[in-house]
Design a protein around this motif. Sequence first.
Motif, PDB file in Angstrom:
ATOM      1  N   ASP A   1     -21.015  16.946  23.483  1.00  0.00           N
ATOM      2  CA  ASP A   1     -20.278  17.422  22.308  1.00  0.00           C
ATOM      3  C   ASP A   1     -20.113  18.935  22.374  1.00  0.00           C
ATOM      4  OD1 ASP A   1     -19.943  14.920  21.230  1.00  0.00           O
ATOM      5  OD2 ASP A   1     -21.612  15.079  19.797  1.00  0.00           O
ATOM      6  N   ALA A   2     -21.166  19.620  22.821  1.00  0.00           N
ATOM      7  CA  ALA A   2     -21.090  21.077  22.975  1.00  0.00           C
ATOM      8  C   ALA A   2     -20.089  21.451  24.057  1.00  0.00           C
ATOM      9  CB  ALA A   2     -22.471  21.642  23.301  1.00  0.00           C
ATOM     10  N   ILE A  10     -31.563  10.740  27.779  1.00  0.00           N
ATOM     11  CA  ILE A  10     -31.763  10.301  26.396  1.00  0.00           C
ATOM     12  C   ILE A  10     -30.397  10.321  25.702  1.00  0.00           C
ATOM     13  CG2 ILE A  10     -32.906  10.810  24.209  1.00  0.00           C
ATOM     14  CD1 ILE A  10     -35.076  12.268  25.839  1.00  0.00           C
ATOM     15  N   PRO A  11     -29.924   9.197  25.193  1.00  0.00           N
ATOM     16  CA  PRO A  11     -28.557   9.117  24.655  1.00  0.00           C
ATOM     17  C   PRO A  11     -28.236  10.191  23.637  1.00  0.00           C
ATOM     18  CG  PRO A  11     -29.503   6.925  24.829  1.00  0.00           C
ATOM     19  CD  PRO A  11     -30.604   7.888  25.141  1.00  0.00           C
ATOM     20  N   GLU A  12     -29.160  10.453  22.699  1.00  0.00           N
ATOM     21  CA  GLU A  12     -28.883  11.433  21.656  1.00  0.00           C
ATOM     22  C   GLU A  12     -28.703  12.832  22.242  1.00  0.00           C
ATOM     23  OE1 GLU A  12     -30.909   7.923  20.027  1.00  0.00           O
ATOM     24  OE2 GLU A  12     -31.388   9.314  21.670  1.00  0.00           O
ATOM     25  N   VAL A  13     -29.534  13.165  23.210  1.00  0.00           N
ATOM     26  CA  VAL A  13     -29.427  14.479  23.858  1.00  0.00           C
ATOM     27  C   VAL A  13     -28.142  14.567  24.662  1.00  0.00           C
ATOM     28  CG1 VAL A  13     -30.494  16.063  25.517  1.00  0.00           C
ATOM     29  CG2 VAL A  13     -31.933  14.746  23.942  1.00  0.00           C
ATOM     30  N   PHE A  44     -32.481  17.041  33.588  1.00  0.00           N
ATOM     31  CA  PHE A  44     -31.696  15.833  33.824  1.00  0.00           C
ATOM     32  C   PHE A  44     -32.407  14.586  33.318  1.00  0.00           C
ATOM     33  CE2 PHE A  44     -29.332  18.627  36.595  1.00  0.00           C
ATOM     34  CZ  PHE A  44     -28.039  18.217  36.329  1.00  0.00           C
ATOM     35  N   ALA A  45     -33.723  14.613  33.300  1.00  0.00           N
ATOM     36  CA  ALA A  45     -34.449  13.493  32.706  1.00  0.00           C
ATOM     37  C   ALA A  45     -34.164  13.429  31.206  1.00  0.00           C
ATOM     38  CB  ALA A  45     -35.942  13.642  32.955  1.00  0.00           C
TER      39      ALA A  45
END
Length: 267
Positions: free
Chosen positions: A229-230, A220-223, A215-216
């Motif tokens: 998306d997945a 991160i926005p990209e993650v 969860f940390a």
Amino acid sequence: MTTAQLRSSDRRISPVFLGIAAVTAVSGWATWTGFASFPGLAVFLFVTAAWIVSLCLHEYAHARTALHGGDISIGAKGYLTLNPLKYTHALLSVVLPVLFVIMGGIGLPGGAVFIERGRIRGRWRHSLISAAGPLTNALFAVVCTAPFWLDALDGVPDAFRYALAFLALLQVTAAILNFLPIPGLDGYGVIEPWLSHGIRRQVEPFAPFGLLAVFAVLWIPEVNHTFFDAVDAVLRGLGVNDWDTYWGQELYRFWEGTQDVPRPVSP
């Protein structure tokens, strides 16, 4: 001792679970019929109760698979009764997952049924026990989305449609997160029997922090974007579009004032 030798009380479905299932049925009926004055409240009760049912089935799948794998202590621990109060950590198994749904609309992998791994022989059995829980979430998602991928939404009320879509999103997020090969999650439990003893000993101290680390990283926005998306890709494969899941979550969070039920849009 075999499954046939279990006491009837070890396998009897608990009144607690039956009560949760009853809330699911009644609130589902209220969502379907529009009986409730506030459709969002009906959706909230239906999705929350159904989510708890899925958590119970997740843990039951672990326990039942462990029983057939050789852990005959499962019955005496009450895990086969589907009673969430029997779990090793009811806070982790039920309370926190429900809070995460309410606060963030994400299916937190819960869990804790204590399995005596020393009773189980064979790496495949250990892997299957770990995989049984998230596979149950995946099956729950398939069932929830059946009207979508069967193209059988004619006659399904809009509020119920959105509730099913949001419930499916929770199941998909829980399945994906749980299958991550990270210590403390079921995905790591799947591969752990195949790792060397030295690697397992090195990784073991990090198991309590695996979920927190996930969860940390999701902050991160990209993650976060890649993860959702997945999730969206899986849901689209099951016939559910972003509109359905968005309004499902909006209705679920009824305290924010959303009570109008919009018409669906074509994918």
